[in-house]
Each structure stands twice: as C-alpha cells, then as structure tokens.
Design an enzyme around this catalytic site. Structure first.
Site, PDB file in Angstrom:
ATOM      1  N   SER A 309      -5.401  -9.312  -4.750  1.00  0.00           N
ATOM      2  CA  SER A 309      -6.566  -9.660  -3.934  1.00  0.00           C
ATOM      3  C   SER A 309      -7.849  -9.010  -4.438  1.00  0.00           C
ATOM      4  O   SER A 309      -8.935  -9.574  -4.272  1.00  0.00           O
ATOM      5  CB  SER A 309      -6.312  -9.254  -2.478  1.00  0.00           C
ATOM      6  OG  SER A 309      -5.222  -9.973  -1.945  1.00  0.00           O
ATOM      7  N   HIS A 374      -9.194  -5.439  -0.892  1.00  0.00           N
ATOM      8  CA  HIS A 374     -10.021  -6.634  -0.704  1.00  0.00           C
ATOM      9  C   HIS A 374     -11.501  -6.270  -0.732  1.00  0.00           C
ATOM     10  O   HIS A 374     -12.308  -6.944  -1.380  1.00  0.00           O
ATOM     11  CB  HIS A 374      -9.687  -7.307   0.624  1.00  0.00           C
ATOM     12  CG  HIS A 374      -8.264  -7.773   0.744  1.00  0.00           C
ATOM     13  ND1 HIS A 374      -7.209  -6.896   0.840  1.00  0.00           N
ATOM     14  CD2 HIS A 374      -7.734  -9.024   0.788  1.00  0.00           C
ATOM     15  CE1 HIS A 374      -6.082  -7.583   0.950  1.00  0.00           C
ATOM     16  NE2 HIS A 374      -6.369  -8.877   0.914  1.00  0.00           N
TER      17      HIS A 374
END
Length: 435
Positions: A309, A374
C-alpha cells in the site's frame, strides 16, 4: 508567422532530399544527388562547429556536404560562430523547410521561436529536439508562448491503428498539455515495455499464492497464528534486519488486500510508467514503500506492517494530485467520476487497514499490521511524486522543488534510522516477542 506553412509531401520519409533556399542558399546541384537526412540538412544551417559535433550524436555518420558549403551557410546564418541564430532567420527557415520535420516537432520549434525574448535561438536546443531530448527551454516556450497550436488535436486525428489509439489514450490519461501529449505520441516506441509494474505485480501475486498454500488460507491470511513467522514482513523486534523495510510489500493481509492493491497499481502504474519511464515510477514506488515502513517504525512502534500500500498510495496520490493541479488541461474522460471512484477505493482500503489494526489480534500480544504505511506513501506521492509527474521529460535536477522535497525525504529517512537505533531503548517500550 502569418505565412502558411507548406504541407508535408505524401512521400516524405526519415531521409528526404534537402529543400534549397532559392534566395540565399544553393544546397544541391541536382535532384538526382543522393538525398540527405532532414536532421543533417537543418544542422548545416547553424554554425560549423556545432554541426560537426552533433552529426555524430544524431546520425552516427558523416554528412555528404563539403566543408565549403557548410562554411558558406555558417557565414550566412551565424557569421560570428556563436552557436545561435536570430529568431527572424529561424522562423524563415521553419516556413521554408518545415515540411521536412514532423509536424508535432515543428509546433514546438515555432513555439520556441515565438516565445524567445532574447531574439535568438540556441543551436543546441534544436539538436535536443531532433534527438528527442528536450530541455527546459522547450517547456518554457510552451508555457510562455502566446501562439496557439496550428494543427488539430490528437483526439481529432483519424485512421489510427489500435496501438496508436492506445498510446493516444495513455497520453490523455496522464499528460495535461497538448504539446506534451503530441510529443509522447510521436516518440513512444514501447521499448522497453512497462516492465517494472508488471514484474512487481507478478512477484506479489506469486508470494501470496505460495503463502496461501502454506497457510491453507487465502482470506485474512493475517489472522493465521503462523503468519508472522515469514521472513519478509516487517516486525518491530526484527527491525535490525534492514531488508524487511522493503520486502514487506510481498506479504498481504488477504486476497481482499492484495486484490485492491494490484488493481490500483496496474490501472495507474502502467500508464504512468509508459509515459514517465520505469526509472522515475519505480523511484516513486520504492520511496513510498520505504517511507511507509519507516513511518510505522516511528508512529506505530509496536506493530508489524505488510502489503504494498505504501508504494501504491504514492503512485495514486501523485496521479490524483497532478490531475487536480492541472484540472483544465487534463482531458481524460469522466475524470471527476473516476477520481471519486479512486478515492472511495483508497478510503475503503485505508478503513479496512484501520479496522484490522485495532481488531483483537490473532497472535497476542503483537497487534495486527499497522495502517501508517498508507499515510507514508501518500506523503511521498504529493511531494516527490507530483514533481516527477509534472515534469515530463524534463531534468529534475533543474527543479528547485525537486531538491527541496528530496532533501525533506532524506532528512526523514535519516531521522527514522536514528529513531530506530535509539528511541526504542530510551522510551523503554514493551515490544511484542519476536515470532
């Protein structure tokens, strides 16, 4: 510039006969003389020294023109051997001999001539254009020039093959300026192909399938008691093993985690790599991956981290930010709807990661993987990533913001390294036992 440019001959080829300038230049004695490449013809219109040096760079062969002819033209267009030609003479040459050039490249040259405030054109800029290596002078010409593009847009061109339509589609998906889109459309050769995103995706899927077979679980693999024993994921107790800050991208929490990451990095990453090249896109991706694991080690010190991610969010956030910053210039279809879908998918994946992080762990006292990767990827995307995407085929080392954001990134990496060395012991944290 009011004169109409001559239309290209239907039988023109990369090596066409040089057109003679009736008023001042006598180049070929007869039409039966062996034709010369258009680039060599144009090079001879500038100074003698630059012509000799660039002939090898562009063609790798000697021109058929003798030195007397080159010297005659050098005296006519560049009598002082400065390497420059006046914009008036340059514009006249474009009008007389423009049919020998690719029409899209001709537009860039005309914009360069129209926007130059010093009244002269650098020979090397012309060389860069003919060798498909643009400099910032060309970008400035496009940004500052007041002249509108004379030919129709790429979307209006007909009779294109399937591959040409694909290249045109990628150009409109990623580039905000028509002149950049035409440049990319003319110069893209699919050699090399977008190998980085394809390779990284295949490797991630292969590792996931292998782990699924070993653990006998494909959904929520992260909940398996033996999941943390893998040597690839990042674990706070094993942070001295430096490869884990990068190899954790090959471990995913489950098929729902892998599936969304793979879809996003293929749909966004492959077009970006086709336009900006593997070197730049891989740099953004890897920088997001490293920033993600380091962000976890600083902000969520007791949690492991898995998944790609960080790299995916770096690419997607850079692309979305580039679209927003160049909203009027981006001509991709349904851009508002597609941005909304991308943001919803990213929010869903981030929400899943937050929920999983605070869900009761399957291997206490170690928590489930962190979601901070993230955010680390997003920060890389909206800084380094945006600078790379906004400077298509431009020298990044000439951009001040590039050095500013690169310095910030390096400072963060150094800070995180020292944090990992000293902060854990100084804070006396109770880390989960090693797997």
């Amino acid at each position: 510039m009011g004169d109409r440019l001559p239309e290209p001959h239907a039988s023109s080829s990369p090596a066409v006969a040089a057109s003679s300038e009736a008023e001042e230049i006598e180049v070929l004695d007869s039409e039966d003389v062996l034709p010369m490449a258009a680039e060599d013809h144009w090079k001879a219109l500038f100074d003698q020294r630059a012509s000799c040096s660039c002939r090898q760079a562009l063609k790798g062969e000697e021109s058929s023109w003798d030195e007397a002819q080159v010297r005659k033209q050098a005296e006519m267009f560049d009598p002082d051997n400065t390497g420059y030609i006046s914009t008036e003479k340059f514009r006249s040459l474009l009008q007389r001999h423009g049919s020998e050039l690719d029409p899209h490249k001709l537009e860039v040259l005309l914009a360069l001539a129209d926007s130059n405030s010093e009244g002269r054109i650098c020979y090397q800029d012309f060389v860069n254009l003919m060798s498909n290596k643009r400099s910032n002078s060309f970008r400035q010409a496009i940004l500052q020039g007041n002249r509108r593009l004379c030919s129709k847009a790429l979307l209006e061109e007909t009779g294109l093959s399937l591959s040409q339509r694909l290249i045109r589609h990628v150009a409109y998906e990623t580039l905000p300026r028509e002149i950049d889109r035409k440049w990319y459309y003319d110069s893209y050769t699919c050699c090399p192909p977008p190998w980085f995103m394809i390779t990284i995706t295949i490797v991630e899927v292969a590792f996931f399938l292998y782990n699924g077979v070993v653990l006998d679980r494909f959904v929520l693999q992260v909940s398996h008691p033996l999941y943390l024993k893998n040597a690839l994921l990042y674990h706070p107790q094993l942070r001295a093993q430096a490869w884990r800050y990068l190899t954790y991208i090959f471990m995913h929490a489950g098929i729902e985690h892998l599936g969304l990451n793979v879809v996003l990095q293929l749909l966004v990453g492959i077009p970006l790599e086709m336009v900006h090249g593997a070197a730049r896109i891989s740099f953004v991706y890897v920088a997001g991956v490293v920033a993600g694991s380091l962000a976890v080690s600083v902000a969520d010190m007791t949690a492991p981290v898995v998944g790609s991610s960080g790299g995916v969010y770096a690419l997607v956030s850079a692309h979305l930010a580039n679209i927003v910053m160049n909203w009027s210039g981006m001509k991709c279809q349904f851009k508002l709807l597609r941005m909304a879908v991308a943001l919803i998918c990213m929010s869903f994946e981030f929400g899943r990661a937050v929920w999983l992080r605070f869900h009761p762990s399957a291997y206490p006292p170690c928590p489930h993987p962190s979601f901070m990767a993230h955010l680390g990827g997003v920060m890389v995307g909206i800084t380094l990533g945006v600078i790379i995407l906004r400077n298509y085929e431009q020298r990044l080392q000439d951009q001040t913001l590039w050095w500013i954001f690169l310095s910030i990134y390096v400072i963060f990496v150094l800070f995180a390294i020292f944090w990992n060395i000293f902060a854990y012991s100084l804070l006396d944290l109770k880390l989960p036992p090693p797997p």
